[in-house]
Scaffold this motif. Structure first.
Motif, PDB file in Angstrom:
ATOM      1  N   VAL A  93       0.869  -1.180   0.000  1.00  9.50           N
ATOM      2  CA  VAL A  93       0.000   0.000   0.000  1.00  9.50           C
ATOM      3  C   VAL A  93       0.905   1.229   0.000  1.00  9.50           C
ATOM      4  N   ILE A  94       0.873   1.984  -1.100  1.00 11.84           N
ATOM      5  CA  ILE A  94       1.749   3.144  -1.260  1.00 11.84           C
ATOM      6  C   ILE A  94       1.020   4.410  -0.837  1.00 11.84           C
ATOM      7  N   VAL A  95       1.703   5.222   0.010  1.00 14.67           N
ATOM      8  CA  VAL A  95       1.219   6.556   0.352  1.00 14.67           C
ATOM      9  C   VAL A  95       1.998   7.524  -0.539  1.00 14.67           C
ATOM     10  N   PRO A  96       1.370   8.089  -1.563  1.00 14.80           N
ATOM     11  CA  PRO A  96       2.097   8.928  -2.528  1.00 14.80           C
ATOM     12  C   PRO A  96       2.889  10.054  -1.864  1.00 14.80           C
ATOM     13  N   GLY A  97       4.161  10.161  -2.255  1.00 17.19           N
ATOM     14  CA  GLY A  97       5.012  11.201  -1.723  1.00 17.19           C
ATOM     15  C   GLY A  97       5.614  10.906  -0.364  1.00 17.19           C
ATOM     16  N   PHE A  98       5.299   9.711   0.202  1.00 16.54           N
ATOM     17  CA  PHE A  98       5.796   9.412   1.551  1.00 16.54           C
ATOM     18  C   PHE A  98       6.519   8.064   1.610  1.00 16.54           C
ATOM     19  N   GLY A  99       5.890   6.991   1.139  1.00 17.91           N
ATOM     20  CA  GLY A  99       6.513   5.668   1.185  1.00 17.91           C
ATOM     21  C   GLY A  99       5.460   4.588   1.103  1.00 17.91           C
ATOM     22  N   ALA A 100       5.891   3.330   1.199  1.00 14.67           N
ATOM     23  CA  ALA A 100       4.986   2.188   1.032  1.00 14.67           C
ATOM     24  C   ALA A 100       5.062   1.264   2.239  1.00 14.67           C
ATOM     25  N   PHE A 101       3.900   0.756   2.652  1.00 13.08           N
ATOM     26  CA  PHE A 101       3.813  -0.254   3.693  1.00 13.08           C
ATOM     27  C   PHE A 101       3.697  -1.618   3.006  1.00 13.08           C
ATOM     28  N   SER A 119       6.395  -3.942   7.025  1.00 12.83           N
ATOM     29  CA  SER A 119       7.627  -3.178   6.905  1.00 12.83           C
ATOM     30  C   SER A 119       7.331  -1.904   6.110  1.00 12.83           C
ATOM     31  N   PHE A 120       8.318  -1.005   6.031  1.00 13.19           N
ATOM     32  CA  PHE A 120       8.125   0.283   5.360  1.00 13.19           C
ATOM     33  C   PHE A 120       9.282   0.547   4.413  1.00 13.19           C
ATOM     34  N   ASN A 121       8.964   1.017   3.208  1.00  9.97           N
ATOM     35  CA  ASN A 121       9.971   1.347   2.197  1.00  9.97           C
ATOM     36  C   ASN A 121       9.763   2.789   1.764  1.00  9.97           C
ATOM     37  N   ALA A 122      10.719   3.666   2.122  1.00  4.67           N
ATOM     38  CA  ALA A 122      10.596   5.087   1.820  1.00  4.67           C
ATOM     39  C   ALA A 122      10.894   5.398   0.361  1.00  4.67           C
ATOM     40  N   GLN A 123      11.348   4.412  -0.428  1.00  3.72           N
ATOM     41  CA  GLN A 123      11.691   4.648  -1.829  1.00  3.72           C
ATOM     42  C   GLN A 123      10.471   4.561  -2.752  1.00  3.72           C
TER      43      GLN A 123
END
Length: 307
Positions: A16-24, A48-52
């Motif tokens: 689940v991507i939060v645009p401009g912030f990162g993905a869970f 987990s979280f991926n800021a890319q």
């Protein structure tokens, strides 16, 4: 706040991507046994979280638009405003709490650090399951207590000794049988939960294919192709894309082969798509390692299909 919508999507999707912030990101973990505490843990989804991964794939915005009855554009504006608040809070050395997902803060190197909320299990097939303790030492203490309790009896001394040995033998046999049955039940429980996890993952992958939309920028010329038979011993497939047209799927396979991948495509699924593969693998660990390399070098949208 948008965290409740993110949490709802994590039950259904792997990313689940939060645009401009990162993905869970979610990853299914099998049932496990902790030998130190003698405790069985049910299967779960770790977060987990991926800021890319910050590009807008439309998943979160579409979900918010449907839930709140607003336009897609307004949902995007809403997400942008919340992300701006999060970034400002992090810049002020604040910790962002996203209930019930977890918390995010900046470390000394100004990198985002995500700490998941461990009490939340996003694996729907594990609902109602809890940890199971197996305090085997408790049985031994019960035997010791039983054997050391004073017994007052008017029977002769020889008869008391015979009675003590008889009941001690019965207790030892009963404990041995009970431990064996308990171990067999736990092994069957773990096997059943593992099968449930694999089925749940496959159902979610099929749902993703059903809801996906694929676009062809330029029409492709017809090609003569040979349908490859599925390799039974390699059930883990890394999917690059999927096409309604068999000719387009074959064309995509040739493009991936030119880039050095052992590409192929599967037969048409029940939704009418031909999944195009980077490759197929015999075990999950090998497939996950290959998918990480593909995410890094070629396509961050590649995903794993178990079939």
């Amino acid at each position: 706040m948008i965290e409740k919508y993110i949490s709802a999507l994590l039950y259904r999707y792997q990313c689940v991507i939060v645009p401009g912030f990162g993905a869970f990101l979610t990853e299914v973990q099998s049932a496990s046994f902790h030998e130190g505490s003698q405790t069985f843990f049910p299967p779960k989804k770790s977060i987990s979280f991926n800021a890319q991964l910050i590009h807008n794939d439309g998943l979160l915005a579409n979900h918010i638009a449907l839930e709140e009855g607003i336009s897609y554009e307004k949902a995007v504006v809403q997400i942008t405003a919340v992300v701006s608040e999060w970034k400002q809070g992090l810049a002020d050395d604040q910790t962002i709490f996203l209930k019930p997902i977890g918390s995010i803060h900046l470390n000394e190197r100004a990198n985002l650090v995500f700490e998941p909320q461990l009490s939340t299990n996003y694996l729907t097939s594990s609902f109602g399951l809890s940890t199971v303790s197996a305090p085997s030492i408790g049985r031994m203490q019960a035997i010791i207590a039983e054997t050391t309790t004073p017994i007052i009896s008017l029977a002769p001394k020889r008869q008391r000794k015979y009675t003590f040995l008889k009941y001690a033998a019965v207790l030892v046999v009963a404990t041995s049988i009970g431990g064996t049955i308990y171990k067999q039940e736990q092994e069957a429980y773990i096997a059943e939960q593992t099968l449930n996890v694999e089925k749940a993952v496959q159902d979610k992958v099929d749902l993703q294919i059903q809801q996906a939309t694929f676009f062809i920028e330029k029409p492709l010329t017809p090609v003569v192709l040979t349908v490859k038979e599925a390799v039974i011993l390699k059930p883990y497939h890394i999917v690059a894309s999927a096409f309604k047209s068999e000719e387009n799927a074959a064309k995509a396979v040739k493009e991936l082969e030119k880039k050095g991948y052992e590409s192929s495509f599967l037969e048409k699924n029940k939704y009418g798509f031909y999944p195009v593969l980077y490759g197929s693998y015999a075990n999950l660990a090998e497939a996950q390692a290959a998918m990480r390399a593909i995410h890094k070098k070629h396509n961050k949208e590649a995903w794993l299909l178990v079939k």
